[in-house]
Write a protein that holds these residues in place. Structure first.
Motif, short mmCIF file in Angstrom:
data_model
loop_
_atom_site.label_atom_id
_atom_site.label_comp_id
_atom_site.label_asym_id
_atom_site.label_seq_id
_atom_site.Cartn_x
_atom_site.Cartn_y
_atom_site.Cartn_z
N LEU A 191 9.59 3.97 -13.49
CA LEU A 191 8.20 4.08 -13.94
C LEU A 191 7.32 4.71 -12.88
O LEU A 191 6.45 5.52 -13.18
N VAL A 192 7.53 4.31 -11.61
CA VAL A 192 6.73 4.79 -10.49
C VAL A 192 7.61 4.84 -9.25
O VAL A 192 8.42 3.93 -9.03
N ALA A 193 7.45 5.88 -8.45
CA ALA A 193 8.05 5.93 -7.10
C ALA A 193 6.90 6.06 -6.12
O ALA A 193 6.08 6.98 -6.22
N TYR A 194 6.83 5.15 -5.16
CA TYR A 194 5.74 5.19 -4.18
C TYR A 194 6.23 4.67 -2.84
O TYR A 194 7.22 3.96 -2.75
N GLY A 195 5.52 5.07 -1.79
CA GLY A 195 5.93 4.66 -0.45
C GLY A 195 4.77 4.65 0.51
O GLY A 195 3.67 5.13 0.20
N LYS A 196 5.02 4.11 1.68
CA LYS A 196 3.99 4.01 2.73
C LYS A 196 3.88 5.34 3.46
O LYS A 196 4.89 5.97 3.80
N LEU A 197 2.65 5.73 3.72
CA LEU A 197 2.41 6.94 4.51
C LEU A 197 2.51 6.59 5.98
O LEU A 197 1.79 5.72 6.48
N MET A 198 3.41 7.25 6.67
CA MET A 198 3.61 6.94 8.09
C MET A 198 2.41 7.39 8.90
O MET A 198 1.87 8.49 8.69
N ASP A 218 0.86 -1.18 0.00
CA ASP A 218 0.00 0.00 0.00
C ASP A 218 0.90 1.23 0.00
O ASP A 218 1.99 1.22 0.57
N GLY A 219 0.43 2.31 -0.63
CA GLY A 219 1.25 3.52 -0.59
C GLY A 219 0.69 4.65 -1.41
O GLY A 219 -0.39 4.56 -2.01
N VAL A 220 1.44 5.75 -1.42
CA VAL A 220 1.08 6.93 -2.18
C VAL A 220 2.10 7.12 -3.29
O VAL A 220 3.30 6.90 -3.09
N ILE A 221 1.62 7.52 -4.48
CA ILE A 221 2.50 7.73 -5.63
C ILE A 221 3.14 9.11 -5.52
O ILE A 221 2.45 10.14 -5.50
N LEU A 222 4.46 9.15 -5.43
CA LEU A 222 5.18 10.42 -5.39
C LEU A 222 5.45 10.95 -6.79
O LEU A 222 5.26 12.13 -7.06
N TYR A 223 5.90 10.06 -7.68
CA TYR A 223 6.02 10.48 -9.08
C TYR A 223 5.91 9.28 -10.00
O TYR A 223 6.05 8.13 -9.58
#
Length: 320
Positions: free
Chosen positions: A311-318, A293-298
Motif C-alpha cells: 500500500l505504501v513504501a516509506y523510510g527515514k530521511l538520513m 517519521d519518513g518520506v513516501i517513496l511510492y
C-alpha cells in the motif's frame, strides 16, 4: 573492449550501431536490443528497460536514445534492451511474464532449462552482465503504483561495489536514493557478480508522460558522462539525492478497497494515518498508521487492493 563485439550471434564492429531483436533461448520470443559500439575505446554500459512490461517511461527513453545516439557520440559501448519483458509489455500486464506468471525481476540469475522468465534472466546474467562495466535497470511505478523518483544502489557484495554505484547515483537529478541489501533482482544479481549497478525509478501508474521520458534520457546522458563515455560534462541538476533508510513496505492485511489522502513524495509523521481499508459497502475494515517519521517513496493509487498489496513504501530521511 575489443574492436568488434560478439554476443549471442550478434556482431557489431567498432564505430557501428545495430538495432535488432534478440531471441530468448529455445523460444520464439525476441527482445528488442540496441548496441552502439562507439568510435573510441571506453567502458561498456548495459541498460535494461521493461523488465516489468507495464513500466513505460524507461522503455520509451531507451527506444529514443537508441534511435538518436550515434557511434560518434560514444567512447566505449552502450547496450540497451527495450523492453526485456516484451510479452508483458504487449499484454499490458503488471509485474509478471504472462507465459509463466513469474515476476522476471525475482528470477535472477535464471535457469537455462527453466520457464520463459528464468531463461530470460539466464540470458542476461550469463551473456550480458559479464560484458558490462556498469549496469542500469530502468523501472517505474507499475500500473498500480504511484511513485516519487528515486534510485536503488546495491549494498552487496562489498563496500567497493556499493560506493562505485553510489557515486554514479549521486549525479542524478533526484531527491532520494536507497541502499538495498537485497539479493534478488537484476541489478543486485549484477552487483553480487562484481558489476556496479543501479535501479532507477521514474514515473508510474501506467502512464508514459513526456516529462518522465525526457528526465530518464537526461539520467542516461549524465551516467554516460560520469563514466567518461560522453565528452560533455554532467549537466546541472535541481536535486542531489539523499539516502533514505529503514524502508517500510506496508502490505495490506486483507483484500479490500484502499482509501488514502497521501501521495508519493509526502512527508509523514509517526502515528499519522496513512489510509484505511474499507469493504465494498464503504465500511472501514482497518486503518493504517505510520510507524515512524519518513518520506513516501511510492503508494498504491488503486481502489482495489488484494491481500498482500504494498500500500505504501516509506523510510527515514538520513540526516546530512
Amino acid at each position: 573492449m575489443s574492436d568488434t563485439l560478439h554476443i549471442r550471434g550478434l556482431e557489431v564492429e567498432r564505430g557501428n550501431k545495430l538495432r535488432t531483436c534478440l531471441p530468448v533461448l529455445d523460444t520464439t520470443i525476441e527482445i528488442p536490443i540496441t548496441i552502439i559500439n562507439g568510435r573510441n575505446d571506453g567502458p561498456t554500459l548495459l541498460i535494461t528497460a521493461g523488465i516489468h512490461g507495464g513500466e513505460y517511461p524507461g522503455i520509451a527513453a531507451a527506444m529514443e536514445l537508441g534511435r538518436d545516439i550515434t557511434p560518434e557520440d560514444i567512447s566505449g559501448c552502450l547496450i540497451m534492451m527495450h523492453p526485456v519483458n516484451i510479452q508483458g509489455f504487449w499484454a499490458r500486464r503488471a509485474f509478471v511474464v504472462p507465459e509463466d506468471g513469474k515476476n522476471l525481476n525475482r528470477e535472477f540469475p535464471g535457469d537455462v532449462n527453466g520457464t520463459l522468465s528464468q531463461k530470460t534472466a539466464w540470458l542476461l546474467s550469463q551473456h550480458f552482465f559479464p560484458l558490462a562495466d556498469f549496469y542500469v535497470d530502468m523501472h517505474s511505478g507499475d500500473i498500480h503504483e504511484e511513485l516519487h523518483p528515486y534510485i536503488y544502489y546495491p549494498g552487496l557484495p562489498n563496500n567497493e561495489i556499493s560506493e562505485k554505484s553510489r557515486e554514479v547515483a549521486k549525479i542524478l537529478d533526484m531527491e532520494f536514493m536507497v541502499r538495498s541489501m537485497a539479493t534478488t533482482g537484476a541489478y543486485n544479481c549484477a552487483a553480487i557478480s562484481g558489476i556496479p549497478s543501479l535501479l532507477i525509478e521514474r514515473g508510474g501508474a501506467g502512464l508514459c508522460l513526456r516529462e518522465d521520458i525526457e528526465a530518464y534520457k537526461n539520467d542516461v546522458r549524465n551516467i554516460l558522462r560520469k563514466l567518461g563515455m560522453f565528452s560533455r560534462p554532467v549537466q546541472p541538476r535541481r536535486h542531489s539525492p539523499r539516502d533514505v533508510v529503514d524502508i517500510i513496505y506496508l502490505e495490506s492485511m486483507e483484500t479490500g478497497c484502499w482509501l488514502h489522502h497521501i501521495h508519493s513524495g509526502d512527508y509523514v509523521e509517526k502515528g499519522q494515518e496513512l489510509g484505511r481499508m474499507v469493504n465494498v459497502f464503504g465500511e472501514t475494515i482497518t486503518s493504517y498508521y505510520a510507524e515512524q517519521d519518513g518520506v513516501i517513496l511510492y503508494i498504491c493509487p488503486a481502489l482495489a487492493a488484494p491481500k498482500d498489496t504494498v500500500l505504501v513504501a516509506y523510510g527515514k530521511l538520513m540526516l546530512d
